[in-house]
Design a protein around this motif. Structure first.
Motif, mmCIF file in Angstrom:
data_model
loop_
_atom_site.group_PDB
_atom_site.id
_atom_site.type_symbol
_atom_site.label_atom_id
_atom_site.label_comp_id
_atom_site.label_asym_id
_atom_site.label_seq_id
_atom_site.Cartn_x
_atom_site.Cartn_y
_atom_site.Cartn_z
ATOM 1 N N ARG A 69 0.828 -1.191 0.000
ATOM 2 C CA ARG A 69 0.000 0.000 0.000
ATOM 3 C C ARG A 69 0.870 1.253 0.000
ATOM 4 O O ARG A 69 0.644 2.194 -0.757
ATOM 5 N N ALA A 72 -3.948 13.218 -3.893
ATOM 6 C CA ALA A 72 -4.645 13.861 -2.779
ATOM 7 C C ALA A 72 -6.143 13.594 -2.878
ATOM 8 O O ALA A 72 -6.794 13.268 -1.884
ATOM 9 N N VAL A 73 -6.671 13.674 -4.089
ATOM 10 C CA VAL A 73 -8.089 13.437 -4.286
ATOM 11 C C VAL A 73 -8.453 11.998 -3.926
ATOM 12 O O VAL A 73 -9.541 11.716 -3.452
ATOM 13 N N ARG A 74 -7.520 11.091 -4.132
ATOM 14 C CA ARG A 74 -7.780 9.679 -3.845
ATOM 15 C C ARG A 74 -7.509 9.333 -2.377
ATOM 16 O O ARG A 74 -7.357 8.184 -2.015
ATOM 17 N N GLY A 75 -7.321 10.355 -1.545
ATOM 18 C CA GLY A 75 -7.224 10.120 -0.106
ATOM 19 C C GLY A 75 -5.818 9.846 0.407
ATOM 20 O O GLY A 75 -5.645 9.441 1.552
ATOM 21 N N ILE A 76 -4.800 10.037 -0.442
ATOM 22 C CA ILE A 76 -3.431 9.758 0.005
ATOM 23 C C ILE A 76 -2.860 10.998 0.674
ATOM 24 O O ILE A 76 -2.885 12.081 0.107
ATOM 25 N N LEU A 134 -9.867 21.037 -3.244
ATOM 26 C CA LEU A 134 -8.545 21.355 -3.782
ATOM 27 C C LEU A 134 -8.228 22.834 -3.623
ATOM 28 O O LEU A 134 -7.089 23.257 -3.683
ATOM 29 N N TYR A 165 -13.979 12.376 -6.602
ATOM 30 C CA TYR A 165 -13.887 13.382 -7.636
ATOM 31 C C TYR A 165 -13.085 12.850 -8.811
ATOM 32 O O TYR A 165 -12.080 12.166 -8.626
ATOM 33 N N VAL A 166 -13.533 13.171 -10.009
ATOM 34 C CA VAL A 166 -12.776 12.837 -11.220
ATOM 35 C C VAL A 166 -12.357 14.144 -11.878
ATOM 36 O O VAL A 166 -13.186 14.870 -12.407
ATOM 37 N N ALA A 188 -12.391 4.320 -10.670
ATOM 38 C CA ALA A 188 -11.554 4.469 -9.474
ATOM 39 C C ALA A 188 -12.265 5.343 -8.443
ATOM 40 O O ALA A 188 -12.224 5.071 -7.242
ATOM 41 N N ALA A 189 -12.960 6.375 -8.919
ATOM 42 C CA ALA A 189 -13.657 7.262 -7.989
ATOM 43 C C ALA A 189 -14.854 6.556 -7.361
ATOM 44 O O ALA A 189 -15.264 6.885 -6.251
ATOM 45 N N ALA A 249 -12.652 13.115 0.729
ATOM 46 C CA ALA A 249 -12.821 11.841 0.039
ATOM 47 C C ALA A 249 -13.176 10.749 1.036
ATOM 48 O O ALA A 249 -14.058 9.922 0.785
ATOM 49 N N ARG A 250 -12.514 10.765 2.206
ATOM 50 C CA ARG A 250 -12.812 9.740 3.208
ATOM 51 C C ARG A 250 -14.219 9.882 3.755
ATOM 52 O O ARG A 250 -14.770 8.941 4.306
ATOM 53 N N ALA A 272 -8.921 17.818 0.396
ATOM 54 C CA ALA A 272 -9.559 16.903 -0.548
ATOM 55 C C ALA A 272 -9.497 15.463 -0.059
ATOM 56 O O ALA A 272 -10.478 14.718 -0.159
ATOM 57 N N SER A 273 -8.325 15.064 0.499
ATOM 58 C CA SER A 273 -8.189 13.671 0.920
ATOM 59 C C SER A 273 -9.168 13.363 2.054
ATOM 60 O O SER A 273 -9.744 12.281 2.123
ATOM 61 N N GLU A 319 -8.239 1.931 -1.535
ATOM 62 C CA GLU A 319 -7.613 1.585 -0.260
ATOM 63 C C GLU A 319 -7.306 2.758 0.653
ATOM 64 O O GLU A 319 -7.142 2.558 1.848
ATOM 65 N N PHE A 320 -7.205 3.988 0.120
ATOM 66 C CA PHE A 320 -6.855 5.097 1.001
ATOM 67 C C PHE A 320 -8.092 5.836 1.495
ATOM 68 O O PHE A 320 -8.005 6.780 2.250
ATOM 69 N N ILE A 321 -9.236 5.414 1.000
ATOM 70 C CA ILE A 321 -10.470 6.031 1.447
ATOM 71 C C ILE A 321 -11.212 4.940 2.221
ATOM 72 O O ILE A 321 -11.674 3.976 1.641
ATOM 73 N N LEU A 363 -3.975 14.229 -8.052
ATOM 74 C CA LEU A 363 -4.915 13.120 -8.079
ATOM 75 C C LEU A 363 -4.729 12.252 -6.834
ATOM 76 O O LEU A 363 -5.702 11.759 -6.258
#
Lengths: 286, 243, 305
Positions: free
Chosen positions: A159, A175-179, B56, B86-87, B155-156, B80-81, B76-77, B108-110, A173
């Motif tokens: 991971r 950041a948007v994906r929660g990383i 953002l 968002y795309v 993915a979103a 997302a959780r 944003a992160s 996996e990160f959300i 992207l």
């Protein structure tokens, strides 16, 4: 000839750890850390401290020293680089040069200028047919290959590895994906610190421990990373092997103290001909 | 309409870059299960609105609520959780990673918030996007523009979000591919997710939504059901370029 | 005491010249030259070698300036297809290789033995006890000339072009000017100034060997520019003649501080230089001086020409 190739491969492996560390931090932070050489020096001296002054066996000293350097590297990022991250990459370059000078002289202040060596038994070289492999080279071979396999596993299969590659690929992207970028940056510095400390120990085994040791590796390490296409960490390993072998083969036509010139010539040629790296894909600044 | 049934709320949001406001007090409410499209001419602030909504860009003033909670200060992160995925318009996949890795990172990160584990979600999402099933091992950067959009949306959707925000999905696609993509957006909308859509192509955009918002010069000029907007001659002439 | 003062002032004046050169390259042009000390070393060696061959000192100095200018410009060409980020490593690599070359090519440079007996300019005209004072005067005149030339350059159309290139190379390219040409010229002029500084170094010590030249010279120059304010020539002069003077002056503390050896003192000084560089970049990014005009005004004025 085969002996030269073998020696070159070992030299290349030695270079590959700091080159990998350099390129890893570059891929995520987009700045070339000139302090990598002094990190290597600090790592070697930390391990020296535990090994010789505390009398611990080398492998324990190296493990503790690697963690110590990782902590130091994260602290430096927090104190020196983080406040500058919004500025141009060029400002960070100059700051990293400042860090390099401060660290190297910190070492000089506490440990003096004279060369030292680790407390290890001297062993006879191994022979395979006509090939000679001394004990230090064997240690380098095994340690580096193990470290590379571990980094590869982290990179490809975990991971954390996916998070690092995601941030390197597309930070917005990610950041948007929660990383969380902060955590990825810290992990990258920890991995860089550990790899560089191991490299410091191996360089110390191979030659001496002295305040200048890391500086002398700066140019070949950068060349290796640029050969790999600076932003692709695993390609930096291939770059390092190329440099190692080229340096060793060049001793056929040049005196050995000119190894650095070989690295420079390779870099200059590469930058003129294939600036995106021999193995990497094109990377464009800004 | 009670607060907790609400998906996403913007209250008097002012936002812009370098202290220069582009949005001048935008308010809108996106109810759970609603499909809303934001349309407007170039430079009207659609992208700024989207970036502010997903976190953002931090608003200069105003409030953003997600599922009844104030998320204005969250990045944003973190949003997302909490269920807002968002795309982005461009660069919306990790180009050097495989499609499967893109989907895994989407998940996996959300935190799954008690939802299905990765394998289960993957099956559900692939049912919505059968087109990308054979491409799972491909590097995302090698896909066509339309396929990349699908991977980005898939993915979103992986973490089973409550609100999905799409920033101009048809950008850069051929008319035919845009049509195909909007068929898929209809499919997604029918799956029950709340949808916030920004679209340059007003005909496609309005066709995919229940309600529309017309944004002009950083202000909401009109908020109405899409059928009314399409029926309104003046709006069509003024803002939609006669589309 | 007077001798100390004269010695320190001469060294500081030489540092001021390297600082001015870097201010042109990095301060105005945004080009990071980590290999500054290499060009400086090259200047010292060319000048030193020429004088011991019997070439008059002033002619040697001009020779050193011209050849360093040429080499410096050629090095900048290696990065012809790249962003300025790579310039840093290329210049550093060049400098390190040069140091190796000079250390080992004994037939030419006498290697680590060094070159002794370098003749100073006007040596015959000045009485021996005033030799250092005369050289200080000569160095200060050089500082004044370089300062004047760089100020003139800063306000010239070329100066505007250099600053515009730093701010936005794309705009400059779009206006039909070649960024590479700017880089080439900036490195040539900077190289000439560094050649001058190196020659003065050789004149001052009258003996040179490879150990005198290290990246620390580069660090001092960066320090001078960061404190002085990027792009401000006056700031560079003020910062070198205050802070660098104090730092350099601390070299002589060794006689009075009993527990510190000269190597410890040197280490402490360099720790301060390194840490100070980072700290200043963080808390005072624009330094204490001021660029002649704001960068945006620069681009605008350039665009309107």
């Amino acid at each position: 000839m085969l002996q030269l190739l073998l020696n070159g491969a070992v030299t290349g492996l030695l270079l590959s750890l700091p080159a990998l560390a350099l390129s890893l931090s570059f891929s995520v932070l987009r700045f070339a850390n000139y302090a990598i050489g002094s990190y290597l020096t600090c790592g070697a001296y930390l391990v020296y401290l535990f090994n010789v002054l505390f009398g611990w066996p080398l492998w324990i000293a190296a493990s503790v020293g690697a963690l110590g350097l990782a902590t130091l590297v994260v602290a430096i990022d927090y104190l020196a680089y983080r406040p500058l991250r919004k500025r141009s990459g060029v400002t960070l370059l100059v700051a990293s040069m400042g860090v390099a000078i401060a660290l190297e002289n910190l070492v000089r202040l506490f440990a003096g200028n004279s060369p030292r060596s680790f407390d290890v038994a001297v062993a006879r070289p191994l022979r395979f047919g006509g090939l000679r492999l001394n004990y230090e080279q064997l240690t380098i071979l095994i340690t580096v290959l193990t470290a590379l396999v571990l980094v590869w596993i982290i990179f490809r299969l975990t991971r954390l590895g996916r998070a690092m590659r995601a941030v390197a690929d597309n930070p917005d992207l990610a950041a948007v994906r929660g990383i969380s970028r902060g955590q990825v940056v810290a992990s990258v510095w920890i991995i860089s610190g550990v790899l560089t400390a191991i490299a410091g120990v191996l360089v110390g085994l191979d030659a001496n421990i002295e305040p200048q040791m890391g500086w002398n590796y700066l140019l070949p390490v950068f060349t290796a990373a640029i050969l790999g296409g600076i932003a692709s960490p695993m390609a930096a390993v291939a770059g390092a092997l190329t440099i190692g072998i080229a340096e060793e083969l060049a001793t056929l036509v040049m005196p050995p103290h000119y190894r650095m010139i070989v690295a420079f010539l390779i870099m200059a040629t590469l930058l003129l001909v294939r600036p995106w790296g021999l193995f990497g894909t094109r990377w464009v600044t800004r | 309409m009670s607060e907790d049934a609400t998906g996403l709320v913007l209250r008097d949001v002012h936002a812009g870059y370098g202290g220069q406001p582009i949005l001048h007090g935008v308010s809108m409410t996106l109810r759970k299960g609603e499909r809303k499209v934001v349309i407007g001419p170039n430079g009207s602030g659609k992208s700024t609105l989207m970036k502010t909504a997903v976190g953002l860009l931090r608003p200069l003033s105003g409030q953003i609520l997600l599922n009844g909670q104030d998320v204005t200060a969250l990045r944003a992160s973190e949003r997302a959780r909490r269920g807002l995925t968002y795309v982005p318009q461009e660069a919306n996949v990790f180009r050097n990673m495989s499609v499967l890795e893109n989907l895994r990172i989407g998940h996996e990160f959300i935190a799954p918030r008690g939802g299905l584990a990765f394998a289960g979600r993957l099956e559900e999402v692939l049912r919505l996007f059968p087109e990308i099933r054979p491409k799972l091992g491909t590097t995302a950067g090698h896909l066509s523009g339309g396929q990349r959009q699908m991977v980005a949306m898939a993915a979103a959707l992986m973490p089973d979000p409550t609100v999905l925000a799409l920033d101009e999905p048809s950008a850069g696609l051929s008319p035919r591919n845009a049509e195909l993509l909007f068929e898929i957006i209809h499919r997604i909308a029918d799956s029950g997710v709340t949808l916030l859509l920004i679209e340059q192509n007003t005909r496609l955009g309005l066709g995919a939504a229940d309600n529309g918002v017309v944004l002009v010069a950083g202000q909401v000029r009109l908020a109405a059901p899409t059928a009314d907007i399409l029926a309104n001659e003046n709006i069509r002439r003024l803002y939609l370029g006669g589309a | 005491m007077t001798a100390y003062l004269i010695a320190t002032l001469t060294l500081v004046a030489i540092t001021a010249i390297t600082g001015l050169a870097l201010n042109l390259q990095w301060g105005m042009g945004g080009l990071v030259n980590f290999g500054l000390f290499g060009f400086y070393m090259l200047g010292a060696y060319i000048c030193g070698l020429l004088t011991v061959q019997g070439v008059p000192p002033l002619a040697s100095l001009v020779g050193a300036m011209c050849s360093v200018a040429l080499l410096s410009a050629l090095v900048s060409l290696i990065t012809v297809r790249l962003s300025e980020d790579y310039l840093a490593i290329v210049t550093l690599g060049f400098a390190e290789c040069l140091r190796l070359f000079i250390s080992y090519e004994e037939w030419l440079t006498r290697g680590t033995l060094g070159i002794a007996g370098i003749e100073r300019p006007f040596q015959g005209l000045v009485p021996a006890q005033l030799a250092d004072t005369a050289l200080l005067a000569f160095t200060l005149i050089a500082v004044a000339l370089v300062y004047g030339a760089l100020q003139a350059l800063a306000f010239s159309p070329f100066g505007r072009l250099v600053r515009a290139t730093r701010e936005d190379p794309a705009v400059v390219e779009a206006l039909g000017k070649s960024v590479l040409t700017v880089r080439f010229k900036v490195f040539a002029v900077g190289g000439a100034i560094l050649g001058l500084a190196g020659s003065l170094h050789a004149f001052y010590y009258t003996y040179i060997d490879p150990t005198q030249f290290s990246p620390i010279i580069t660090a001092y120059a960066f320090m001078a520019v960061v404190i002085g304010g990027r792009g401000s020539n006056r700031g560079v002069l003020i910062s070198t003649f205050t802070l660098i003077l104090v730092l350099e002056g601390s070299r002589f503390l060794v006689d009075w501080v009993p527990h510190l050896g000269s190597s410890e003192l040197a280490a402490i000084r360099l720790i301060l230089v390194g840490a100070g560089l980072v700290l200043l970049l963080i808390i005072k990014p624009d330094g204490f001086g001021k660029e002649p005009r704001s960068a945006e005004a620069e681009i605008r004025s350039f665009t309107s020409t």
